[in-house]
Design a protein around this motif. Structure first.
Motif, PDB file in Angstrom:
ATOM      1  N   ILE A 125       0.834  -1.201   0.000  1.00  0.00           N
ATOM      2  CA  ILE A 125       0.000   0.000   0.000  1.00  0.00           C
ATOM      3  C   ILE A 125       0.871   1.255   0.000  1.00  0.00           C
ATOM      4  O   ILE A 125       1.801   1.387   0.802  1.00  0.00           O
ATOM      5  N   ASP A 127       2.215   4.818   0.834  1.00  0.00           N
ATOM      6  CA  ASP A 127       2.193   5.506   2.128  1.00  0.00           C
ATOM      7  C   ASP A 127       3.099   6.727   2.038  1.00  0.00           C
ATOM      8  O   ASP A 127       4.323   6.608   2.107  1.00  0.00           O
ATOM      9  N   SER A 135      -3.206   1.762  -3.809  1.00  0.00           N
ATOM     10  CA  SER A 135      -3.802   2.587  -2.766  1.00  0.00           C
ATOM     11  C   SER A 135      -4.514   1.672  -1.776  1.00  0.00           C
ATOM     12  O   SER A 135      -4.767   0.500  -2.072  1.00  0.00           O
ATOM     13  N   ARG A 136      -4.848   2.205  -0.599  1.00  0.00           N
ATOM     14  CA  ARG A 136      -5.592   1.391   0.364  1.00  0.00           C
ATOM     15  C   ARG A 136      -6.948   0.991  -0.232  1.00  0.00           C
ATOM     16  O   ARG A 136      -7.418  -0.134  -0.015  1.00  0.00           O
ATOM     17  N   ASP A 140      -8.467  -2.756  -0.559  1.00  0.00           N
ATOM     18  CA  ASP A 140      -9.777  -3.082   0.016  1.00  0.00           C
ATOM     19  C   ASP A 140     -10.701  -3.685  -1.042  1.00  0.00           C
ATOM     20  O   ASP A 140     -11.418  -4.655  -0.772  1.00  0.00           O
ATOM     21  N   LEU A 195      -2.278  -6.851   3.430  1.00  0.00           N
ATOM     22  CA  LEU A 195      -2.349  -5.823   4.470  1.00  0.00           C
ATOM     23  C   LEU A 195      -1.079  -5.778   5.320  1.00  0.00           C
ATOM     24  O   LEU A 195      -0.994  -4.992   6.261  1.00  0.00           O
TER      25      LEU A 195
END
Length: 271
Positions: A125, A127, A135-136, A140, A195
């Motif tokens: 991800i 940051d 991207s987050r 997701d 994650l």
């Protein structure tokens, strides 16, 4: 007492003084090393295994608590080394297994001579200044798709992950491998993998490390390899001109050449 050989479907080949462990990536198994591992059997003792929950491992040994972080797999690696390697090992990992190997080495550094990390990523991800590739929201959405339609996600994503547009049969192979994985285990492992963030662990890894990155990789872009080279104290970055995340299958010759050059110091005594 745990039967580690059965749990991880361990196979040992070759007779060299040095031991090499090959660890596969998400949705795969030890067969993914069929182009690389035989080449190194003339130099070393080769240990192949399946992560618990993958391939022909003992699915009954999959513990959702233990494997809720990559440390659970790293502990398995240390048990495999204790039982099947007479001395410190060279750890060759693909994708998520690169971090599994690093965690194992950080816990027991005396058991590791060197690492070869193929398509590694300590964090997927983005940051701030760190470019992980996703991207987050991307992650997701990916995990939601995996959760709701794992087989559909596998059929769509496996060919893109493999890349290798001139070798479509490899995309089919990876799709089939993904689809053979128990869906519930795959969903859990995907969440643990995508994650994860092990950037803070990189500086602790003191073993010489070859980072093998592809020039065009959907999962682990070159920027990740460059970040890791800066963060790993004793690392070398080699970028292979290849499309995809699995150069050990799609570009085995280039992968072997890069690995041989890096591993030469440990093979000198075996000739």
């Amino acid at each position: 007492m745990t039967d580690i050989s059965k749990r991880n479907n361990v196979h040992v080949r070759g007779t060299g003084q040095t031991t090499i462990l090959f660890a596969h990536g998400f949705g795969c198994d030890q067969n993914m090393w069929r182009y690389l591992a035989p080449h190194f059997e003339k130099h070393a003792r080769v240990v192949l295994f399946d992560l618990v929950g993958s391939g022909n491992s003992d699915l009954a040994a999959y513990d959702y608590g233990k494997y809720d972080s990559l440390q659970g797999y790293a502990d398995d690696v240390l048990e495999i080394i204790d039982q099947f390697a007479p001395g410190p090992v060279i750890f060759v990992g693909h994708s998520v297994s690169t971090m599994i190997g690093m965690l194992a080495a950080n816990k027991a550094p005396e058991r590791f001579l060197a690492h070869v990390m193929i398509g590694p990523s300590p964090c997927y991800i983005n940051d701030q200044d760190y470019i992980g590739g996703f991207s987050r929201q991307d992650i997701d959405e990916l995990l939601a798709t995996v959760e709701n339609n794992y087989l559909g996600w596998s059929s769509a994503m496996a060919p893109a992950i493999m890349g290798a547009p001139d070798q479509p049969e490899l995309g089919v192979e990876l799709t089939n491998s993904f689809c053979r994985t128990d869906p519930n285990i795959a969903k859990h492992f995907a969440r643990v993998t995508f994650l994860s963030d092990y950037r803070k662990e990189l500086a602790r890894c003191q073993a010489p490390t070859l980072i093998l990155q592809c020039s065009d990789d959907l999962i682990a872009p070159v920027a990740v390899g460059e970040y890791m080279q800066r963060a790993l104290p004793r690392s070398t970055l080699k970028v292979i001109d290849n499309v995809g995340h699995c150069p050990h299958l799609s570009a085995p010759h280039a992968s072997t050449v890069a690995m041989e050059a890096f591993l030469q110091p440990w093979f000198a005594d075996d000739k």
